[in-house]
Write an enzyme that holds these catalytic residues in place. Structure first.
Site, PDB file in Angstrom:
ATOM      1  N   HIS A 111      26.795  59.992  82.660  1.00 20.76           N
ATOM      2  CA  HIS A 111      24.575  60.048  82.466  1.00 20.76           C
ATOM      3  C   HIS A 111      24.389  61.038  81.387  1.00 20.76           C
ATOM      4  O   HIS A 111      23.168  61.061  80.771  1.00 20.76           O
ATOM      5  CB  HIS A 111      25.115  60.794  84.058  1.00 20.76           C
ATOM      6  CG  HIS A 111      23.370  61.166  84.010  1.00 20.76           C
ATOM      7  ND1 HIS A 111      22.614  60.815  84.995  1.00 20.76           N
ATOM      8  CD2 HIS A 111      23.012  62.342  83.918  1.00 20.76           C
ATOM      9  CE1 HIS A 111      21.768  61.005  85.130  1.00 20.76           C
ATOM     10  NE2 HIS A 111      21.807  62.064  85.049  1.00 20.76           N
ATOM     11  N   GLU A 112      25.348  62.132  81.225  1.00 21.32           N
ATOM     12  CA  GLU A 112      24.663  62.553  79.462  1.00 21.32           C
ATOM     13  C   GLU A 112      24.157  61.607  78.516  1.00 21.32           C
ATOM     14  O   GLU A 112      23.236  62.674  77.835  1.00 21.32           O
ATOM     15  CB  GLU A 112      25.564  63.653  80.070  1.00 21.32           C
ATOM     16  CG  GLU A 112      25.551  65.194  81.156  1.00 21.32           C
ATOM     17  CD  GLU A 112      24.011  65.295  81.799  1.00 21.32           C
ATOM     18  OE1 GLU A 112      23.409  65.576  80.755  1.00 21.32           O
ATOM     19  OE2 GLU A 112      24.107  65.479  83.046  1.00 21.32           O
ATOM     20  N   HIS A 117      21.116  60.658  78.586  1.00 22.68           N
ATOM     21  CA  HIS A 117      19.605  61.910  77.982  1.00 22.68           C
ATOM     22  C   HIS A 117      20.001  62.063  76.717  1.00 22.68           C
ATOM     23  O   HIS A 117      19.555  61.696  75.893  1.00 22.68           O
ATOM     24  CB  HIS A 117      20.588  63.006  78.539  1.00 22.68           C
ATOM     25  CG  HIS A 117      19.911  62.999  80.315  1.00 22.68           C
ATOM     26  ND1 HIS A 117      18.689  63.051  80.704  1.00 22.68           N
ATOM     27  CD2 HIS A 117      20.530  63.370  81.684  1.00 22.68           C
ATOM     28  CE1 HIS A 117      18.635  63.337  81.879  1.00 22.68           C
ATOM     29  NE2 HIS A 117      19.085  62.994  82.453  1.00 22.68           N
ATOM     30  N   GLU A 176      15.007  60.906  82.655  1.00 20.85           N
ATOM     31  CA  GLU A 176      15.778  60.719  83.520  1.00 20.85           C
ATOM     32  C   GLU A 176      16.681  59.332  83.578  1.00 20.85           C
ATOM     33  O   GLU A 176      17.755  59.074  84.066  1.00 20.85           O
ATOM     34  CB  GLU A 176      15.925  61.339  85.141  1.00 20.85           C
ATOM     35  CG  GLU A 176      17.100  61.077  85.850  1.00 20.85           C
ATOM     36  CD  GLU A 176      18.380  61.920  85.678  1.00 20.85           C
ATOM     37  OE1 GLU A 176      17.836  62.650  84.930  1.00 20.85           O
ATOM     38  OE2 GLU A 176      19.352  62.059  86.062  1.00 20.85           O
TER      39      GLU A 176
END
Lengths: 510, 510
Positions: free
Chosen positions: B275-276, B279, B305
């Site tokens: 997820h990170e 980003h 997001e």
């Protein structure tokens, strides 16, 4: 700990309004500068390599902004108004220091500040690469450009005085360069014959920690952690990391240190860690309620260095320290179970003139490394040496002062980080050693049996004494006044010379 | 990698002078803001606890300074002059974005900005302590004060519109709150019955990684490193650390990610890390030659997001990914040698409505956690709920939407960091999931056999596609225009609903 949060004496709730206005304005600047300090720490310790261009822009924006705020007309007006107010001695000292910075920077163009900061940030990366690849030519253009920019800045500050002197006063505002020249002469007169005696007639000292090497990083890290614990370094206000060039960064709330591990000699990291702790002890001893004021900031490079040298040399390199600490060292290092206190004490004090690296130098030859740099960077700044001549000039002086020639530029002219950012900044190291010995002498007049306290690891009274006599004053006094407040006399090399002659005479059986 | 350094198309050497002046002025602000980002990262990842007061002052000085520069008369004049110049479409977009920020902040007093920043910085520490001690009362005064300050700020920005809407537009300038309300309704209509079906009639899914636990941090760290390597995260432009709340910080040169390790379930860190990375992929895909310009910055919370959700859900939670990655996972985790692809795929996709923690939620219940927060923080901001009523209101809604009650406030109202700094900021998470599915669908029109690429770890074409269609535009287009550029239509929940109904229908045998 009692020395963690000193508060200054006077409440300033009834300070004159123009003074409060000036301080509000200045605190904004100081907070931006301390934020920039975090970016600097980050760059040295954790930043990925590719972040360099962004970091250069961030730091340049910060320095240009603080410069703008420090020198604008609103600051000039605030200073004038505050100066006319009815001020206490402490308030007047704050105003004096802000005035000094304002006057000094007022004629420097903002664009130059911005360019200098970005160039410096990028040059550090260039220097690292050049050093790693032993390629001075790669660094030379950046170094030459830095010199030109720094000279331009110095001439903007004061066109009527030598640029080198103006640069020197960035770090050492209150101790004239002529005083430094005298101190250097006194030191040469004492150190050169002492080193010659040791080389010609001194006993051979044991090196038990080197003999037991190599020492893994993990063991050395544990040793550094143990040292910091003995010294009382508070986890909640600092941290220990590794970096190529050990340094300290921070303020009275958050003062971080770095060290680095040489597999062959764990005493290298040991002394580096204590040294940096000394710098941190100064930051942590500054008054918290003065954060952002000159009275809550350290005074000069030399006074900062006196704190690192005090802990490194007058605590960590003493026999009483090793009487207390040796069992702990044995817990963390392998193969040293049979080392005696005398051997450990000798190991951390041995003189080795064939060393080529300043940060690894012993207490005596260290100052010859410093004198070499001061002479070279003055000649370079004043145009008597071109950038291309620096490597050979370096090697010639190494031969002259220490009788050795570096094997490479990486171990010669490229060894220090300083010339990727500034010149005329090495003097502080020698001032620090000299002042540390003077402070040690004065402390021993005030505190009973300092040796016993060092032996027992009861070091809080030493830190407290330094906070009381040095840290808590921030920038209240010019250097000589501070030294007189703390020791009863102005700065003198006498105590340092006595100290090294006594200690090394004993050690080497002269 | 080809997606590491996109350059924008147009050379601006011949840009109109008023435009260049405006950009110079704005870049200074943007660089100060990106410097503040480093201080924020430092505070979350490495800062010693005791540094909080200094950090608050540093960040407050930075935000007050950027606010001053963004809103002063010189900026207003520079904007007016640039707007009158003959601009390209890209230049006009830069001016539009700077204008928007200037107009929005112009009526907010600098003292409020400074107070809000310092309060926020200190509140994060208060929140951490309150969460650690499960003591909401400790956090309540800071939360209430934050609400009052944020409302004051919103009313200064626009006294004629609801404060909550104004706050929401900080993160989501171009997607009206009413659009969000419609999307939330569509999602509730689809997700609530789907979750009910799964609970009532779905197969039991295996959880082989949990069964093999606990998993030491070292193994999990190695797994995260391996995932980042497969994804192509470049060491020279980022780093992985641990923090209580995983987050990403940085820019196109230096985009850092954090994760955290739950001993019982290594898939928690696995998904957090991917997820990170998503980003970070956005930051790293922004044009480098636009660093400091709106065209070199990310567009909104929701679009950011979408990138994290795309990599987390549409890559890391797919069967093809596990077909390729399972052998690597087995190298780093103990006791999972017999796990099959089907089991691993099920493990990372299992739905567990009894979970109480948003950041550990599955893809379906996640959005109920979000809706709960949006409803609560709106009621709190609008005064319909007092601070004391929040914990009970939280628990009631958990019961209503998910049929569970948190065991403690630490697992309830105190779980997220957000309310120590802002409100109306959770919508972006749902926008992200919805947009990720839409982008995934569009990408699959453009790229042959995306599944095969995911299976083989050939992920560069996916990152390149996102850079081409999203990252390289920076803030050039409002959200719907960007989404239309990238996918051919405005934002719609349709693809997300199709995606989850298809995937979870298959997985649970419905």
């Amino acid at each position: 700990m009692s020395n963690q949060s000193p508060e200054s004496d006077s409440s300033e709730s009834d300070a004159p309004e123009p003074y409060e206005n000036l301080l509000d304005r200045y605190r904004r600047i100081a907070h931006l500068e301390s934020g920039a300090g975090v970016l600097y720490w980050d760059q040295q310790v954790v930043m990925p390599e590719g972040g360099t261009p962004a970091r250069g822009k961030q730091l340049a924006a910060l320095s240009a902004t603080t410069h703008e705020k420090l020198t604008d007309d609103a600051m000039a007006d605030a200073l004038d108004a505050a100066q006319d107010a009815d001020l206490t001695a402490e308030q007047a000292a704050n105003v004096r220091e802000i005035r000094r910075r304002h006057d000094r920077n007022r004629s420097v163009p903002e664009s130059l500040v911005e360019e200098l900061t970005e160039h410096t940030s990028n040059s550090q990366r260039t220097w690292q690469e050049a050093k790693a690849e032993d390629d001075f030519d790669r660094f030379a253009p950046a170094l030459e450009r830095l010199r030109d920019l720094q000279v331009e800045r110095a001439e903007a500050i004061d066109p009527d005085r030598p640029a080198y002197e103006v640069m020197y006063e960035d770090g050492e505002p209150y101790l004239p360069l002529e005083r430094m020249a005298e101190i250097f002469e006194e030191l040469k007169d004492a150190l050169v014959p002492l080193i010659e005696w040791i080389e010609a007639e001194g006993d051979d000292l044991p090196s038990p920690f080197v003999a037991a090497g190599p020492h893994p990083d993990g063991n050395q890290r544990a040793l550094s952690d143990a040292v910091l614990e003995v010294l009382g370094y508070p986890d909640e206000h600092g941290r220990l990391d590794e970096s190529a060039h050990p340094f300290t960064s921070g303020n009275q709330y958050d003062a971080r240190v770095t060290t680095r591990f040489k597999p062959e000699d764990p005493m290298d990291a040991f002394t580096a860690t204590i040294h940096e702790f000394g710098h941190a002890s100064y930051e942590l001893g500054l008054p918290r309620d003065r954060f952002g004021e000159p009275l809550g900031a350290s005074l000069s490079s030399g006074v900062h260095e006196s704190q690192s040298r005090f802990w490194e040399n007058h605590v960590g390199r003493t026999r009483p320290f090793w009487e207390g600490f040796l069992p702990t060292a044995k817990e963390h290092l392998d193969g040293v179970d049979d080392v005696t206190v005398d051997e450990a004490y000798a190991a951390v004090n041995a003189i080795y003139p064939d060393n080529r690296i300043r940060v690894e130098a012993d207490e005596l030859t260290y100052h010859l490394h410093i004198i070499l740099r001061c002479e070279l960077d003055r000649a370079f700044v004043e145009g008597d040496l071109s950038v291309d001549e620096l490597p050979a000039a370096w090697n010639r002086k190494m031969e002259e002062y220490l009788g050795v020639t570096p094997d490479s530029d990486a171990e010669g002219v490229l060894q220090d980080i300083h010339w990727s950012s500034r010149f005329a900044a090495f003097q502080g190291y020698t001032i620090g050693s000299v002042l540390a010995a003077q402070l040690d002498h004065a402390m021993r007049q005030d505190i009973d049996d300092v040796d016993a306290k060092i032996r027992e690891g009861d070091l809080e009274p030493l830190w407290d004494w330094m906070t009381e006599h040095v840290h808590r004053h921030g920038r209240r006094y010019p250097t000589d006044e501070l030294v007189e407040e703390a020791t009863g006399e102005p700065l003198t090399a006498e105590y340092f010379v006595d100290y090294v002659e006594g200690k090394f005479g004993d050690l080497y059986g002269l």
